[in-house]
Design a protein around this motif. Structure first.
Motif, PDB file in Angstrom:
ATOM      1  N   GLY A 186     136.952 -17.592 -71.954  1.00 42.05           N
ATOM      2  CA  GLY A 186     137.887 -16.696 -71.805  1.00 42.05           C
ATOM      3  C   GLY A 186     137.810 -15.070 -72.480  1.00 42.05           C
ATOM      4  N   TYR A 187     136.504 -14.771 -72.710  1.00 43.06           N
ATOM      5  CA  TYR A 187     135.984 -13.590 -73.123  1.00 43.06           C
ATOM      6  C   TYR A 187     135.914 -12.523 -72.016  1.00 43.06           C
ATOM      7  CZ  TYR A 187     134.688 -15.783 -77.678  1.00 43.06           C
ATOM      8  OH  TYR A 187     134.613 -16.347 -78.869  1.00 43.06           O
ATOM      9  N   ARG A 188     136.721 -11.394 -72.275  1.00 43.75           N
ATOM     10  CA  ARG A 188     136.589 -10.220 -71.403  1.00 43.75           C
ATOM     11  C   ARG A 188     136.311  -8.950 -72.430  1.00 43.75           C
ATOM     12  NH1 ARG A 188     141.483  -8.738 -69.483  1.00 43.75           N
ATOM     13  NH2 ARG A 188     142.461 -10.296 -70.781  1.00 43.75           N
ATOM     14  N   LEU A 189     135.109  -8.363 -72.222  1.00 47.17           N
ATOM     15  CA  LEU A 189     134.655  -7.414 -73.106  1.00 47.17           C
ATOM     16  C   LEU A 189     134.995  -6.058 -72.179  1.00 47.17           C
ATOM     17  CD1 LEU A 189     133.693  -6.323 -75.740  1.00 47.17           C
ATOM     18  CD2 LEU A 189     131.321  -6.400 -74.458  1.00 47.17           C
ATOM     19  N   VAL A 190     135.778  -5.164 -72.553  1.00 49.17           N
ATOM     20  CA  VAL A 190     135.951  -3.936 -71.856  1.00 49.17           C
ATOM     21  C   VAL A 190     135.060  -2.895 -72.369  1.00 49.17           C
ATOM     22  CG1 VAL A 190     137.825  -2.264 -71.136  1.00 49.17           C
ATOM     23  CG2 VAL A 190     138.594  -4.578 -71.504  1.00 49.17           C
ATOM     24  N   ILE A 191     134.437  -2.367 -71.612  1.00 50.39           N
ATOM     25  CA  ILE A 191     133.130  -1.187 -72.232  1.00 50.39           C
ATOM     26  C   ILE A 191     133.424   0.067 -71.505  1.00 50.39           C
ATOM     27  CG2 ILE A 191     131.907  -3.128 -72.872  1.00 50.39           C
ATOM     28  CD1 ILE A 191     130.139  -2.202 -70.600  1.00 50.39           C
ATOM     29  N   GLY A 192     132.817   1.059 -72.147  1.00 50.55           N
ATOM     30  CA  GLY A 192     132.588   2.318 -71.388  1.00 50.55           C
ATOM     31  C   GLY A 192     131.242   2.787 -70.827  1.00 50.55           C
ATOM     32  N   ASN A 193     130.879   3.691 -70.656  1.00 53.15           N
ATOM     33  CA  ASN A 193     129.730   4.206 -70.062  1.00 53.15           C
ATOM     34  C   ASN A 193     128.410   3.604 -70.736  1.00 53.15           C
ATOM     35  OD1 ASN A 193     131.947   5.933 -68.947  1.00 53.15           O
ATOM     36  ND2 ASN A 193     130.077   6.627 -67.539  1.00 53.15           N
ATOM     37  N   LYS A 194     127.499   2.980 -70.134  1.00 52.43           N
ATOM     38  CA  LYS A 194     126.165   2.621 -70.947  1.00 52.43           C
ATOM     39  C   LYS A 194     125.212   3.729 -71.113  1.00 52.43           C
ATOM     40  CE  LYS A 194     126.595  -1.973 -68.803  1.00 52.43           C
ATOM     41  NZ  LYS A 194     126.214  -3.069 -68.060  1.00 52.43           N
ATOM     42  N   TYR A 195     125.316   4.823 -70.760  1.00 54.67           N
ATOM     43  CA  TYR A 195     124.593   6.260 -70.923  1.00 54.67           C
ATOM     44  C   TYR A 195     125.172   6.650 -72.458  1.00 54.67           C
ATOM     45  CZ  TYR A 195     121.833  10.371 -70.677  1.00 54.67           C
ATOM     46  OH  TYR A 195     121.069  11.562 -70.603  1.00 54.67           O
ATOM     47  N   THR A 196     126.355   6.571 -72.602  1.00 59.56           N
ATOM     48  CA  THR A 196     126.986   7.431 -73.612  1.00 59.56           C
ATOM     49  C   THR A 196     127.675   6.395 -74.853  1.00 59.56           C
ATOM     50  OG1 THR A 196     128.702   7.835 -72.330  1.00 59.56           O
ATOM     51  CG2 THR A 196     126.939   9.389 -72.508  1.00 59.56           C
ATOM     52  N   SER A 197     128.312   5.241 -74.488  1.00 60.88           N
ATOM     53  CA  SER A 197     129.164   4.663 -75.097  1.00 60.88           C
ATOM     54  C   SER A 197     128.595   3.881 -76.277  1.00 60.88           C
ATOM     55  CB  SER A 197     130.323   3.882 -74.383  1.00 60.88           C
ATOM     56  OG  SER A 197     131.217   3.303 -75.067  1.00 60.88           O
ATOM     57  N   SER A 198     128.221   4.273 -77.449  1.00 61.06           N
ATOM     58  CA  SER A 198     127.335   3.635 -78.320  1.00 61.06           C
ATOM     59  C   SER A 198     128.211   2.450 -79.059  1.00 61.06           C
ATOM     60  CB  SER A 198     127.114   4.562 -79.559  1.00 61.06           C
ATOM     61  OG  SER A 198     128.297   5.232 -80.100  1.00 61.06           O
ATOM     62  N   TRP A 199     129.621   2.544 -79.206  1.00 61.12           N
ATOM     63  CA  TRP A 199     130.327   1.380 -79.599  1.00 61.12           C
ATOM     64  C   TRP A 199     130.322   0.319 -78.777  1.00 61.12           C
ATOM     65  CZ3 TRP A 199     130.851   1.268 -84.704  1.00 61.12           C
ATOM     66  CH2 TRP A 199     130.835   2.550 -85.350  1.00 61.12           C
ATOM     67  N   SER A 200     130.496   0.778 -77.356  1.00 63.13           N
ATOM     68  CA  SER A 200     130.446  -0.476 -76.438  1.00 63.13           C
ATOM     69  C   SER A 200     129.302  -1.234 -76.414  1.00 63.13           C
ATOM     70  CB  SER A 200     130.580   0.242 -74.960  1.00 63.13           C
ATOM     71  OG  SER A 200     132.085   0.799 -74.626  1.00 63.13           O
ATOM     72  N   LEU A 201     128.110  -0.522 -76.614  1.00 60.81           N
ATOM     73  CA  LEU A 201     126.825  -1.196 -76.616  1.00 60.81           C
ATOM     74  C   LEU A 201     127.009  -2.415 -77.740  1.00 60.81           C
ATOM     75  CD1 LEU A 201     123.613  -1.880 -76.054  1.00 60.81           C
ATOM     76  CD2 LEU A 201     122.887   0.270 -77.549  1.00 60.81           C
ATOM     77  N   ARG A 202     127.469  -2.281 -79.038  1.00 61.37           N
ATOM     78  CA  ARG A 202     127.375  -3.263 -80.155  1.00 61.37           C
ATOM     79  C   ARG A 202     127.553  -4.471 -79.785  1.00 61.37           C
ATOM     80  NH1 ARG A 202     128.160   2.328 -82.504  1.00 61.37           N
ATOM     81  NH2 ARG A 202     126.345   2.310 -84.179  1.00 61.37           N
ATOM     82  N   PRO A 203     129.142  -4.647 -79.456  1.00 65.24           N
ATOM     83  CA  PRO A 203     129.525  -5.964 -79.120  1.00 65.24           C
ATOM     84  C   PRO A 203     128.852  -6.786 -78.040  1.00 65.24           C
ATOM     85  CG  PRO A 203     131.188  -4.552 -78.624  1.00 65.24           C
ATOM     86  CD  PRO A 203     130.209  -3.778 -79.274  1.00 65.24           C
ATOM     87  N   TRP A 204     128.459  -5.881 -76.861  1.00 63.40           N
ATOM     88  CA  TRP A 204     128.031  -6.128 -75.850  1.00 63.40           C
ATOM     89  C   TRP A 204     126.353  -6.806 -75.988  1.00 63.40           C
ATOM     90  CZ3 TRP A 204     123.485  -5.407 -72.624  1.00 63.40           C
ATOM     91  CH2 TRP A 204     123.521  -5.799 -71.397  1.00 63.40           C
ATOM     92  N   LEU A 205     125.551  -6.259 -76.634  1.00 67.55           N
ATOM     93  CA  LEU A 205     124.327  -6.737 -77.206  1.00 67.55           C
ATOM     94  C   LEU A 205     124.383  -7.828 -77.831  1.00 67.55           C
ATOM     95  CD1 LEU A 205     121.351  -6.316 -77.326  1.00 67.55           C
ATOM     96  CD2 LEU A 205     121.654  -4.710 -79.460  1.00 67.55           C
TER      97      LEU A 205
ATOM     98  N   ALA B 236     139.879 -12.254 -76.083  1.00 63.17           N
ATOM     99  CA  ALA B 236     139.741 -13.947 -76.013  1.00 63.17           C
ATOM    100  C   ALA B 236     140.917 -14.551 -75.723  1.00 63.17           C
ATOM    101  CB  ALA B 236     139.298 -14.172 -77.501  1.00 63.17           C
ATOM    102  N   ASN B 237     140.751 -14.879 -74.207  1.00 64.45           N
ATOM    103  CA  ASN B 237     142.061 -15.363 -73.705  1.00 64.45           C
ATOM    104  C   ASN B 237     143.192 -14.203 -73.866  1.00 64.45           C
ATOM    105  OD1 ASN B 237     140.915 -17.529 -72.531  1.00 64.45           O
ATOM    106  ND2 ASN B 237     140.932 -18.450 -74.716  1.00 64.45           N
ATOM    107  N   ASP B 238     144.316 -14.548 -74.641  1.00 60.60           N
ATOM    108  CA  ASP B 238     145.254 -13.731 -74.861  1.00 60.60           C
ATOM    109  C   ASP B 238     145.231 -12.880 -76.119  1.00 60.60           C
ATOM    110  OD1 ASP B 238     145.741 -15.554 -76.223  1.00 60.60           O
ATOM    111  OD2 ASP B 238     147.858 -15.951 -75.633  1.00 60.60           O
ATOM    112  N   LEU B 239     144.172 -12.935 -76.959  1.00 60.61           N
ATOM    113  CA  LEU B 239     144.187 -12.240 -78.304  1.00 60.61           C
ATOM    114  C   LEU B 239     143.143 -11.032 -77.795  1.00 60.61           C
ATOM    115  CD1 LEU B 239     144.205 -12.438 -81.313  1.00 60.61           C
ATOM    116  CD2 LEU B 239     142.085 -13.611 -81.285  1.00 60.61           C
ATOM    117  N   MET B 240     143.686  -9.729 -78.222  1.00 63.48           N
ATOM    118  CA  MET B 240     142.902  -8.932 -78.411  1.00 63.48           C
ATOM    119  C   MET B 240     142.308  -8.194 -79.597  1.00 63.48           C
ATOM    120  SD  MET B 240     144.468  -4.918 -77.030  1.00 63.48           S
ATOM    121  CE  MET B 240     145.366  -4.617 -78.654  1.00 63.48           C
ATOM    122  N   ILE B 241     140.987  -7.995 -79.585  1.00 62.27           N
ATOM    123  CA  ILE B 241     140.451  -7.153 -80.702  1.00 62.27           C
ATOM    124  C   ILE B 241     139.780  -5.864 -80.408  1.00 62.27           C
ATOM    125  CG2 ILE B 241     138.688  -7.684 -82.608  1.00 62.27           C
ATOM    126  CD1 ILE B 241     139.525 -10.466 -80.658  1.00 62.27           C
TER     127      ILE B 241
END
Length: 219
Positions: A5-24, A63-68
């Protein structure tokens, strides 16, 4: 949707440093998730982000219906949910230092962030950096050297095996690779340079980089 049930919402891979962290971190742990990509260069970005998070920022983990909605909070949540994945070092002393280093990244290094935004696949070395940026770089090099010397004997990462601390510093490694021609000028004895190479040797970092290239192609 991924089975957990995990969905990770991210921004641009060229510039979004904060998105890279949990994705990686998710990729390195081998935890399946659904990636929800938002192009932060479009006029509709605000509405698209708000559809996933009232905080109005990415990344966001559902995480299913939980948002972090904060990178470090996401990583801590994953560490609690998946204690077998080694998100933090097993040794108590190493774990305490890893948490401190991660928190320092989370709240610090503002000059580096401001003057050296992440351009993940770019090479743009500067002959000079503002003094506050130089101070940040020296501190990062010193921190990395200390972590590697104390806790890195059994692997190439800050605490030997990949951990949340490495996820937190991966965008910093990208910035240094882009903007700093010679880390030796900031006290590196080869440790920081080798650490950056180890991070960029990860298949997940290559995958993120391919995504960044595609973004540039379709600008």
């Amino acid at each position: 949707m991924a089975g957990n049930g995990y969905r990770l919402v991210i921004g641009n891979k060229y510039t979004s440093s904060w998105s890279l962290r949990p994705w990686l971190a998710l990729k390195q742990a081998g935890i399946p998730f659904t990636e929800v990509y938002i192009n932060l260069r479009t006029p509709e970005k605000k509405e698209q982000i708000l559809a996933h998070s009232p905080a109005g920022k990415v990344p966001v983990l559902w995480a299913n219906d939980l948002m972090i909605w904060d990178s470090l909070a996401i990583l801590e949540y994953l560490a609690e949910r998946h204690p077998d994945k080694g998100f933090w070092p097993a040794d108590a002393d190493a774990r305490a230092v890893a948490r401190a280093a991660s928190a320092e990244m989370h709240s610090g290094f503002q000059p580096l962030r401001e003057h050296c935004p992440m351009k993940f696949i770019a090479t743009d070395p500067k002959d000079e950096h503002a003094e506050p940026v130089q101070d940040n770089i020296r501190r990062i090099v010193t921190l990395w050297k200390d972590c590697r010397a104390r806790f890195g004997a059994d692997g190439p990462f800050l605490f030997s095996q990949f951990s949340i601390a490495d996820a937190m510093y991966a965008p910093v490694a990208s910035r240094l690779r882009t903007y700093v021609a010679d880390l030796g000028a900031y006290g590196d004895d080869g440790t920081a340079t080798a650490y950056i190479e180890a991070l960029f040797a990860l298949p997940a970092m290559s995958e993120w980089g391919e995504g960044a290239k595609r973004e540039l192609e379709f600008r």
